[in-house]
Design an enzyme around this catalytic site. Structure first.
Site, PDB file in Angstrom:
ATOM      1  N   ASP A  51     -30.021  -2.765-121.366  1.00  0.00           N
ATOM      2  CA  ASP A  51     -31.420  -2.566-120.981  1.00  0.00           C
ATOM      3  C   ASP A  51     -31.990  -1.336-121.686  1.00  0.00           C
ATOM      4  O   ASP A  51     -33.172  -1.017-121.541  1.00  0.00           O
ATOM      5  CB  ASP A  51     -31.600  -2.502-119.459  1.00  0.00           C
ATOM      6  N   SER A  52     -31.151  -0.680-122.520  1.00  0.00           N
ATOM      7  CA  SER A  52     -31.666   0.353-123.427  1.00  0.00           C
ATOM      8  C   SER A  52     -32.668  -0.258-124.405  1.00  0.00           C
ATOM      9  O   SER A  52     -33.400   0.475-125.074  1.00  0.00           O
ATOM     10  CB  SER A  52     -30.516   1.031-124.187  1.00  0.00           C
ATOM     11  N   LYS A 120     -23.706  -7.131-116.805  1.00  0.00           N
ATOM     12  CA  LYS A 120     -23.331  -5.760-116.405  1.00  0.00           C
ATOM     13  C   LYS A 120     -24.326  -5.262-115.368  1.00  0.00           C
ATOM     14  O   LYS A 120     -25.534  -5.491-115.498  1.00  0.00           O
ATOM     15  CB  LYS A 120     -23.317  -4.834-117.627  1.00  0.00           C
ATOM     16  N   GLU A 122     -25.272  -1.752-112.780  1.00  0.00           N
ATOM     17  CA  GLU A 122     -25.037  -0.328-112.553  1.00  0.00           C
ATOM     18  C   GLU A 122     -24.804  -0.048-111.071  1.00  0.00           C
ATOM     19  O   GLU A 122     -25.607  -0.482-110.232  1.00  0.00           O
ATOM     20  CB  GLU A 122     -26.247   0.489-113.032  1.00  0.00           C
ATOM     21  N   GLU A 189     -20.249   6.298-118.024  1.00  0.00           N
ATOM     22  CA  GLU A 189     -21.204   6.994-118.886  1.00  0.00           C
ATOM     23  C   GLU A 189     -21.301   8.473-118.518  1.00  0.00           C
ATOM     24  O   GLU A 189     -21.511   8.825-117.353  1.00  0.00           O
ATOM     25  CB  GLU A 189     -22.591   6.315-118.770  1.00  0.00           C
TER      26      GLU A 189
HETATM   27  O1  KIV Z   1     -28.210  -0.179-121.835  1.00  0.00           O
HETATM   28  C1  KIV Z   1     -27.285   0.288-122.523  1.00  0.00           C
HETATM   29  O2  KIV Z   1     -27.359   0.387-123.749  1.00  0.00           O
HETATM   30  C2  KIV Z   1     -26.084   0.727-121.825  1.00  0.00           C
HETATM   31  C3  KIV Z   1     -25.075   1.510-122.618  1.00  0.00           C
HETATM   32  C4  KIV Z   1     -25.576   2.861-122.860  1.00  0.00           C
HETATM   33  C5  KIV Z   1     -23.734   1.506-121.984  1.00  0.00           C
HETATM   34  O3  KIV Z   1     -25.932   0.470-120.676  1.00  0.00           O
END
Ligand code: KIV
Length: 271
Positions: A51-52, A120, A122, A189
């Site tokens: 989600d980056s 994934k 969090e 992280e």
């Molecule tokens: O969204 C992302 O890119 C991430 C990584 C930084 C692990 O969760």
């Protein structure tokens, strides 16, 4: 390594075997078809549709604004490019917290509409109902602990997490919880290297670090950061392999100059 010579599809089981034999896992982010093709050809083990993308692709200040539809768009572009890597997709903010039925619906949409290999999420104990419900549908889940950018408004800052004993203890307990309910891997992280190594040694599932030191089972970076396309983000854990910003800037400037001076197109570049 070139995937052309050694195409072996990476599964969650392959990652588990890599940990068993001590082979480190290389993971990077991807949000689009062209970049994912290069990453896959290079032999990357895991591609994270993170989600980056909210920051890197859309220019938002945090990961919170990106939507499920947008994540599915990015993920399906990546999946179309990949022959070998395992593709994991972030469930975006607001699509799984506090409601395990919603979490399952969101994860099913990602799996059905993008063709990815897993999701994934969090968090630890606070989202465990969502994790368990997704797992009960046979969807592989990767956990994410330590600095969890979707909770930035709770933390208030992107500093190193779990330096204090209470937070470190919770992180260790959450890691075990995620493993026990059936996650295939976790990301840690921005935590102290010693804590990263401790968790990796205690868990059987692979632990992938980003700013979690060298004692974990693999590493992940944001591709645009390690290529030096993004300029403003410079945490200690980031190794830049290129200064692509400068290279691209130079190419764009050269093109503009060639167009303006009528050097492009030349005789051989037209019909
Ligand atoms: O969204 C992302 O890119 C991430 C990584 C930084 C692990 O969760």
């Amino acid at each position: 390594m070139s995937s052309e010579s050694q195409v072996k599809v990476v599964t969650t089981h392959v990652l588990y075997e890599m940990k068993l034999r001590g082979e480190k896992i290389a993971m990077l982010t991807a949000y689009d078809y062209s970049m994912a093709r290069i990453l896959d050809a290079a032999g990357i083990d895991v591609l994270l549709v993170g989600d980056s993308a909210s920051n890197v692709m859309a220019g938002h200040e945090s990961t919170l604004p990106i939507t499920l539809d947008q994540m599915i768009y990015h993920a399906s572009s990546v999946v179309r490019a990949v022959k070998r890597a395992l593709v994991v997709v972030d469930l975006p903010f607001g699509t799984y917290q506090g409601n395990s039925k919603l979490a399952l619906r969101s994860a099913i949409r990602i799996m059905k509409e993008s063709g990815a290999d897993g999701v994934k999420l969090e968090g630890g104990s606070e989202i465990i109902d969502s994790v368990e419900r997704i797992l009960s549908a046979g969807i592989p889940v990767m956990g994410h602990l330590g600095l969890t950018p979707q909770s930035i408004h709770k933390f208030g800052t992107y500093v190193v997490r779990a330096r204090e004993e209470a937070e470190a203890k919770k992180l260790v307990a959450d890691s075990h919880l995620l493993e026990n309910v059936g996650c295939f891997s976790i990301v840690l992280e921005k935590i102290p290297a010693k804590l990263g190594a401790q968790v990796a040694s205690e868990l059987k599932i692979p632990v992938i670090g980003i700013g979690a030191g060298s004692g974990v089972d693999g590493q992940v970076l944001v591709t645009h950061d390690m290529l030096g396309i993004t300029q403003e983000f410079s945490p200690r854990f980031l190794r830049r392999y290129h200064n692509l910003y400068a290279e691209m800037l130079g190419s764009f400037q050269a093109y503009i100059k060639d167009v303006k001076s009528m050097d492009f197109p030349n005789e051989r570049e037209q019909y």
